[in-house]
Design an enzyme around this catalytic site. Structure first.
Site, PDB file in Angstrom:
ATOM      1  N   LYS A  78      38.940 -26.398 108.316  1.00  0.00           N
ATOM      2  CA  LYS A  78      39.193 -24.972 108.092  1.00  0.00           C
ATOM      3  C   LYS A  78      38.682 -24.568 106.714  1.00  0.00           C
ATOM      4  O   LYS A  78      38.777 -25.343 105.766  1.00  0.00           O
ATOM      5  CB  LYS A  78      40.702 -24.718 108.214  1.00  0.00           C
ATOM      6  CG  LYS A  78      41.115 -23.253 108.191  1.00  0.00           C
ATOM      7  CD  LYS A  78      42.630 -23.136 108.391  1.00  0.00           C
ATOM      8  CE  LYS A  78      43.105 -21.685 108.372  1.00  0.00           C
ATOM      9  NZ  LYS A  78      44.556 -21.580 108.618  1.00  0.00           N
ATOM     10  N   SER A 115      45.857 -18.443 112.132  1.00  0.00           N
ATOM     11  CA  SER A 115      44.603 -18.212 111.442  1.00  0.00           C
ATOM     12  C   SER A 115      43.597 -19.361 111.585  1.00  0.00           C
ATOM     13  O   SER A 115      42.428 -19.182 111.283  1.00  0.00           O
ATOM     14  CB  SER A 115      44.881 -18.002 109.950  1.00  0.00           C
ATOM     15  OG  SER A 115      45.441 -19.166 109.389  1.00  0.00           O
ATOM     16  N   SER A 119      49.991 -21.038 112.052  1.00  0.00           N
ATOM     17  CA  SER A 119      48.532 -20.926 112.097  1.00  0.00           C
ATOM     18  C   SER A 119      47.795 -22.118 112.696  1.00  0.00           C
ATOM     19  O   SER A 119      46.608 -22.020 112.970  1.00  0.00           O
ATOM     20  CB  SER A 119      47.992 -20.664 110.693  1.00  0.00           C
ATOM     21  OG  SER A 119      48.191 -19.323 110.360  1.00  0.00           O
TER      22      SER A 119
END
Ligand SMILES: [Zn+2]
Lengths: 619, 536
Positions: B130, B205, B229
């Protein structure tokens, strides 16, 4: 003053200060393209053109910045409280008849750690700008603070040295404010649970106790430099912890650009807040000096004001004096900053008391504001007006878990503290029967005090059969007299401990005087030599140089006769009633003997021979 | 002894600097776009399943084969890069992907093996990361314009550990800006599409990481979970996503959103892959004082062993079924059905499932948004244009530079939360908001601690619905969708989302298992047992 290193530094600085890098500067590298469209790289609105980066600063700025601190170091100013009456002293006295000043002090102390508070960067002073930095103290994304254990230790020790309560659990909080010298735009500090609280410091001359409200850990900010600005030094000295944390006008300065040296960012500080217990500039100075001594004794900080390791901010308010002499109510507080010496503290506070009195006398109001001391003009200037209290939005620092300080740990740290100045002074008076004044002088510096005590100890163990008080007095006289005068002239020395003189040689010299081997006058002549040169045996030195005292009456009598023969008129005059001339003959004998003649014996023989009509024989 | 045992000096960033010396030049490059993707319609657009069997190997299988020389890391990397080339355009999981660097890395592993070196536990395993985990040689943006030109000077601890385990770093994945969002739509560089249905969100996210794993564009991925997330996108994309206990994985190098809630979590197609990744990245770190002491337990080995030995590993275990979450009228029928199916599976596996009522958790979402926003308002203050990142070079003075940099550099959702948090911490509001939210957090933590005296795991939905359509919800409307994931975040508990059984043609639905604090292993074990039974 061009230096090869300065050019390199200019480049290194640019990396952090002017972070706007034109895209072309990034080396191109082919990337495997999967999709056709590329992502936007810049968020800038297309209408605006990318401006060129700010011009590189003249490299000399760095030299100015570092040479400034170097030059200021080690210039010890005499304590203003011991100085004579100043201009304006009468004015202040007149003000004090009508108003009661209230003075409180906030001190930022740089802790004597090798590394920064939350990262492993060095805290060494004098390095080239932005060379002692890492992602943590530059506030890079993803970095986390990790508390340096020494910071806690030194903070607790400073608290113990100020008789504070030590919190068993303490925690860190974030103090949020935007300022370019604060890399994270928050400072890791302590809010509601300071490491130490509720202590006191006793002022040496009056014995007055000044309350210590709290002592807490925090981090220093970067050092801002606004090139080309008038009074750039003032601006450079007032960072978040020495100063400005809000903007007045939006512009930091009149310069077209500013530089930030992050070597100082993240350096550990302890902030010490006193109660509003002082009433004059002199008291604020005395508090500051005693605090400085305590911190140096405890080895918590080097306490140097010149390099910013000890920063005093002072709050001053005045209130009309009631008939009973007390203050009627508390006045509005004005904060004074940029006090780079104790002398500045005293002058600034007294100046502020007079300024506030003049306002009140004119029927005006004192504004709550922060003022900067201007050393050149010996006055204060408005820095900013405080409208209400700043909202720093404190909240618990989530990156550092609460810290437990066990009773055993506190005990261990307490045990490592040396005897502190106040205790030492009291003991010197009690044990050595020294005057308070001598006790203060001798304990001013920890190593100097240890020198003194060791000298007394050597004398005692050397079997000199005088009582301790007399020995101590002899040591004190030498150390506060001839030795102190010479030390004062020596750069970088603050006590006999910083010279070649050792307690052993001083003790030996005192013993030689006591037993009559050398005269006190010879001692005075020896001191400069002993301060400069290591000496294993003072006895060997005086014998080698033939400095031992002459105690042979016949030899001295011969010298007296010689002098009498050389000055027959004076002999006549003496015998004619001018008996004061005895001193002249004693002096001449001393001169002839090279100072070695036993003064008491010389005195006696001079009188005897002058009074004996048959002398000098052989005339 | 002048140092206390609980404190440690920060690790010098030597390691980061060494890695920095060998780093390749940073060059951010968009590797995906919306081109080639049809406008969203009601028709389902799922990405093709991988044809290359190499893409179906587990992390352990890949690592073992690469270590033994049976397979080259280069072959694995090439297979994954080909898959990226095939589906990235329609999914858009990556923000940065340097194929040359990926191949270079794989070849260097093969060369080291050829020299007789023993490779690590993730040898040759392609892992996506990420974009809020900093990488010394790859641009890191956290999905924000403000960091559009930022290349970090060091590696995040978890990235460093992946590399030390000889994993192959595929690239950086799309995310909601600074982790603030539940759909990847707040990313400044465009969103990611759900590989299962490209008209839908992959969740957020960590949507890019979930999509990369789901579409076989990486074998596994690292995400971060502040309030769900990792778990929510895992549920939406049909992969496994684990939020470990707070402090299990170092946060050093994780770009902070809400420090007291942020966790780094692995995502993958199987519980085993997730366990192997977690094992590699977990464990004490001197650079993070909130990281738990001690080395990481051998999660993968233990759960593999437990499952191999015992056909009913959950016999005698107690599982609580969160009734309020299931009775919630806004919960989609497919979600409810999947959870009830999981309940039946657990019962069949020998566990005792009992309904539990947790009324206090109703306040979790509000408390979460206040606390997370408060911390974010402070954490994001450093993005001011002074030291790094983008800056308005034309600003006349410092304040206008700040204003302009942050106005244009930060997205709407980020600004909303920064303002919300600033407000919650302000004098006069602190008591009513921040302090009150902290009290709620304590109440929830205590309630859950009490619960885990009676049960081993809490069974709950991950989100009220399966993946929703892109553009369907406004950011604030998504807040309440986090209500089932934030309790574990507030209490710091380990939690996992594992794909549940859904009907033919239905969107994936994750099953959430929350465990006792520090019992990451137990959570993985229960998830692995459920996974095995569900797939059977
Ligand atoms: Zn540092």
């Amino acid at each position: 003053m061009a230096q090869p290193a300065s050019t390199a530094m200019g480049a290194a600085r640019t990396a952090y200060v002017s972070s706007w890098t034109p895209r072309g500067a990034v080396p191109f590298r082919r990337v495997f393209a999967v999709a056709k469209s590329s992502r936007p790289v810049s968020w800038r609105r297309p209408a605006r053109r990318t401006a060129p980066p700010p011009p590189p600063p003249p490299p000399t700025i760095w030299l100015q910045a570092s040479s400034g601190t170097a030059a200021a170091a080690n210039t010890r100013s005499a304590s203003p409280s011991t100085g004579g009456r100043r201009k304006g002293a009468e004015e202040l006295e007149r003000v004090l008849e009508r108003y009661v000043p209230t003075v409180g002090v906030e001190v930022h102390v740089q802790l004597a750690t090798r590394t920064k508070a939350y990262c492993a960067c060095s805290t060494r002073l004098g390095a080239l700008p932005n060379t002692q930095v890492c992602p943590v103290c530059l506030g890079h994304p993803g970095t986390l603070p990790v508390l340096n254990a020494r910071v806690l230790e030194l903070t607790v020790k400073s608290g113990l040295a100020m008789h504070c309560e030590i919190a068993e659990w303490t925690k860190f909080d974030r103090k949020n404010y935007f300022y370019p010298d604060t890399p994270k735009n928050y400072q890791i500090s302590q809010y509601d649970v300071p490491a130490a609280a509720d202590g006191w410091i006793e002022l040496p001359t009056s014995g007055k106790r000044v309350h210590i409200v709290r002592a807490h850990m925090e981090e220093d900010s970067a050092k801002m430099i606004h090139p080309g600005e008038v009074g750039a030094n003032v601006a450079a000295a007032t960072g978040a912890n020495g100063g400005a944390s809000e903007f007045g006008t939006g512009a930091l300065s009149q310069s077209s650009y500013s530089l930030a040296d992050h070597n100082r960012a993240g350096v550990p500080l302890v902030e010490i807040v006193s109660g509003p217990d002082m009433a004059s500039g002199a008291e604020a100075v005395e508090f500051g000096e005693e605090l400085q001594r305590i911190l140096r004794y405890a080895q918590v900080s080097n306490g140097n004001m010149q390099d910013g390791s000890l920063r005093l901010d002072v709050n001053v308010s005045i209130a009309p004096r009631a008939t009973d002499g007390a203050a009627t109510e508390l006045g509005t507080k004005v904060e004074l900053k940029n006090l780079n010496s104790f002398s500045a503290v005293e002058r600034a506070v007294d100046h502020e008391i007079v300024r506030q009195a003049a306002l009140l006398d004119r029927g005006e109001r004192v504004r709550q504001e922060t003022r900067l001391w201007d050393e050149r003009d010996q006055t204060t200037r408005l820095m900013r007006v405080k409208e209400g209290t700043s909202d720093y939005r404190y909240f618990p620092e989530p990156d550092i878990p609460p810290v437990h300080v066990s009773a055993e740990q506190v005990q261990e740290w307490r045990a490592q503290l040396p005897e502190l100045p106040a205790e030492k002074r009291a003991r010197y008076v009690r044990e050595y029967q020294l005057s308070e004044y001598d006790a203060r002088l001798l304990s001013a510096d920890r190593r100097g005090a240890e020198f003194f005590e060791r000298t007394v100890q050597v004398l005692q163990s050397g079997g000199v059969s005088t009582e301790v008080a007399a020995l101590a007095k002899a040591c004190a006289n030498w150390l506060t007299g001839d030795v102190a005068a010479l030390v004062k002239q020596k750069r970088g020395a603050s006590s006999a401990a910083d010279t070649q003189l050792t307690p052993e040689s001083l003790a030996e010299m005192i013993a030689l005087i006591e037993d009559g081997t050398i005269s006190g006058k010879i001692g005075k002549e020896l001191v400069p030599h002993l301060l400069e040169h290591a000496c294993a045996s003072v006895r060997a030195l005086v014998e080698e140089r033939g400095l031992t005292q002459l105690g042979d009456p016949a030899a001295i009598a011969d010298m007296v006769r010689e002098v009498m023969r050389a000055h027959p008129q004076n002999v006549q005059a003496y015998r004619g009633g001018k008996t004061k001339l005895a001193g002249f003959f004693v002096g001449q004998v001393m001169k002839v003997s090279g100072g070695r003649a036993d003064p008491a014996l010389t005195n006696r023989l001079v009188t005897e021979l002058l009074q004996s009509e048959s002398e000098p024989l052989g005339q | 002894m002048s140092r206390c045992a609980f404190l440690s000096l920060p690790r010098a960033w030597e390691a980061a600097r060494q890695l920095g010396n060998t780093r390749s030049s940073p060059r951010k490059h968009g590797v995906r776009g919306l081109c080639g993707v049809q406008r969203a319609t009601n028709t389902r657009h799922s990405t093709p399943l991988p044809r290359n069997h190499l893409l179906t190997l587990s992390a352990h299988q890949v690592a073992r084969s690469v270590r033994s020389g049976e397979l080259s890391a280069e072959r694995i990397a090439t297979a994954y890069l080909e898959q990226v080339a095939a589906v990235e355009a329609s999914v858009g999981a990556y923000l940065v992907l340097d194929a040359e660097a990926v191949l270079e890395r794989a070849r260097s592993l093969d060369a080291r093996r050829a020299r007789g070196e023993k490779l690590g536990a993730l040898a040759g395993v392609p892992i996506a990361v990420k974009d809020n985990l900093v990488t010394a040689h790859l641009a890191t943006t956290a999905g924000s314009r403000l960091l559009s030109q930022y290349t970090p000077p060091y590696h995040a601890t978890c990235v460093e550990r992946l590399l030390r385990a000889d994993a192959v770093l595929m690239g950086k994945t799309v995310m909601d800006e600074f982790g603030m969002g539940s759909s990847t739509e707040t990313c400044a560089y465009g969103m990611t599409r759900n590989p299962v249905d490209t008209t839908r969100t992959p969740g957020g996210s960590s949507g890019g990481s979930a999509a990369a794993a789901a579409a076989h564009m990486a074998l596994a991925a690292l995400g971060s979970d502040t309030g769900g997330s990792v778990r929510q996108p895992a549920s939406f994309c049909g992969v496994v996503g684990m939020k470990p206990s707070y402090g299990r994985v170092s946060r050093n190098g994780l770009i902070a959103y809400a420090s007291s809630l942020d966790t780094v979590g692995p995502m993958g197609r199987t519980v085993g892959d997730v366990a192997l990744c977690l094992e590699a990245i977990a464990g004490a770190d001197d650079a993070d004082s909130t990281c738990l002491p001690g080395a990481a337990p051998p999660f993968w080995g233990r759960i593999t062993e437990a499952l191999a030995e015992d056909q009913a590993p959950l016999r005698g275990k107690r599982i609580g079924l969160w009734t309020e979450a299931l009775d919630d009228i806004q919960v989609d029928d497919s979600v409810r059905a999947t959870i009830l199916q999981a309940r039946d599976t657990f019962t069949a596996l020998g566990a005792e499932v009992r309904p539990v009522s947790l009324p206090h958790l109703a306040a979790a979402c509000s408390a979460y948004y206040i606390l997370a926003s408060s911390e974010a308002s402070s954490n994001l203050a450093r993005y001011d244009g002074v030291r790094y990142g983008a800056r308005d070079p034309e600003a006349a003075n410092t304040v206008s530079m700040y204003t302009s940099t942050r106005t244009h550099g930060l997205g709407e959702e980020v600004k909303r939360r920064v303002m919300l948090g600033t407000y919650a911490l302000s004098a006069g509001y602190y008591e009513a908001y921040y302090r009150q939210a902290m009290r709620v957090r304590n109440v929830i933590t205590l309630a859950l601690r009490g619960l885990f005296e009676d049960v081993d795991w809490l069974l709950a939905p991950v989100a009220p619905t399966p993946a929703f359509r892109l553009g369907e919800k406004r950011a604030v409307d998504m807040y309440s969708g986090d209500r089932m994931t934030v309790p574990a975040s507030l209490a710091g508990l380990p939690a996992i989302s594992v794909p549940g059984k859904v009907g033919e043609g239905q969107l994936p639905v994750g099953v959430q298992l929350i465990g006792r604090y520090l019992d990451d292993e137990g959570v993985l074990l229960a998830a692995a047992a459920l996974e095995r039974a569900t797939k059977a």
